[in-house]
Design an enzyme around this catalytic site. Structure first.
Site, mmCIF file in Angstrom:
data_model
loop_
_atom_site.group_PDB
_atom_site.id
_atom_site.type_symbol
_atom_site.label_atom_id
_atom_site.label_comp_id
_atom_site.label_asym_id
_atom_site.label_seq_id
_atom_site.Cartn_x
_atom_site.Cartn_y
_atom_site.Cartn_z
ATOM 1 N N SER A 47 27.675 -34.470 -2.833
ATOM 2 C CA SER A 47 28.213 -34.027 -4.114
ATOM 3 C C SER A 47 27.074 -34.054 -5.114
ATOM 4 O O SER A 47 26.065 -34.744 -4.905
ATOM 5 C CB SER A 47 29.322 -34.985 -4.572
ATOM 6 O OG SER A 47 29.653 -34.782 -5.933
ATOM 7 N N TYR A 94 32.917 -43.425 -6.643
ATOM 8 C CA TYR A 94 32.606 -42.193 -5.914
ATOM 9 C C TYR A 94 31.112 -41.895 -5.985
ATOM 10 O O TYR A 94 30.478 -41.562 -4.976
ATOM 11 C CB TYR A 94 33.418 -41.054 -6.528
ATOM 12 C CG TYR A 94 33.206 -39.695 -5.895
ATOM 13 C CD1 TYR A 94 33.790 -39.371 -4.684
ATOM 14 C CD2 TYR A 94 32.454 -38.720 -6.545
ATOM 15 C CE1 TYR A 94 33.621 -38.115 -4.118
ATOM 16 C CE2 TYR A 94 32.280 -37.465 -5.995
ATOM 17 C CZ TYR A 94 32.869 -37.165 -4.777
ATOM 18 O OH TYR A 94 32.692 -35.920 -4.226
#
Length: 252
Positions: A137, A150
């Site tokens: 990501s 995250y």
């Protein structure tokens, strides 16, 4: 007789994993699909032109990774393309992240990919051929508020990719990551729902907010991420990279 190579895709039931599994099948791979939803896996398998193997399960459960690889190897043989796509995201201020949330984010986004990579490498080294691609990501490259768990997991995933690539250089095994921005997937839809619930924004405004995080002004399409994954699968000289698919948000 030429035997088609074997790919394994985690989180293959929807979004990026679904598109990637179909693309690998179109490219001539036999594709093992895993995700928690048996129904979603069956739907993806029906869209693959080649041979598939569906292995439903939660790869964060103890023993699940070993069972996944053992089933695939027993059916077909050595996995030579591994796409680590399974993941999840939550949002909370850092002071409100619970121990359970932290463990879950690290477990699904970092520990499970590590266990899959560790299990895949010996077979790949033995045959002298392997492609490992982790779906990270942009959170692997920068910090944003409210997604600390995250972000920590994705930073760790990119570090794992870089270290494994350096270790395996010269063996015929490459390890790369793709780092998307906000992609038009069910995970982003969940983020939209969270924004709506916490801010009172409309769904349209919440989607516009996330689309605006990409300088191109829109969400990334899953096919665009699959393009980058297939580039890594098809490129024996590319390893140790974190390839941005973010519409220009982070310039390398």
């Amino acid at each position: 007789m030429t035997v088609n190579p074997i790919a394994l895709v985690t989180g293959a039931g929807r979004g990026i994993g679904r598109v990637t599994a179909i693309r690998l099948s179109q490219a001539g791979y036999r594709v093992a699909l895993t995700a928690r939803s048996r129904r979603q896996l069956s739907e993806v398998a029906s869209q693959c032109p080649g041979e598939t193997l569906t292995v439903p399960g939660d790869i964060t459960e103890p023993g699940a990774v070993e069972a996944l690889f053992a089933t695939t190897e027993r059916q077909w043989g050595t996995v030579t393309a591994l796409v680590l796509n399974a993941g999840a995201a939550t949002s909370a201020p850092v002071t409100r992240i619970t121990d359970e949330d932290w463990r879950h984010q690290i477990g699904v986004n970092l520990t499970a990919p590590f266990e899959c990579l560790r299990r895949a490498v010996p077979g790949m080294r033995e045959v002298g051929d392997g492609r490992i691609v982790a779906v990270a990501s942009m959170a692997a490259k920068r910090g944003e508020p409210y997604i600390a768990a995250y972000t920590a997991a994705k930073h760790g995933l990119l570090g794992l990719v870089r270290s494994a690539a350096a270790e395996l250089a010269g063996t015929g095994v490459t390890v790369n990551a793709v780092c998307p921005g906000y992609v038009d997937t069910p995970m982003t839809e969940a983020s939209v729902a969270t924004i709506v619930a916490k801010t009172g924004k409309s769904t349209i405004d919440a989607r516009r907010l996330l689309a605006g995080k990409q300088p191109i002004g829109r969400l990334i399409d899953p096919d665009e991420v699959a393009d980058a994954i297939m580039f890594c699968v098809n490129s024996p000289a590319v390893t140790g990279q974190g390839i941005n698919i973010d519409g220009g948000a982070v310039q390398s």
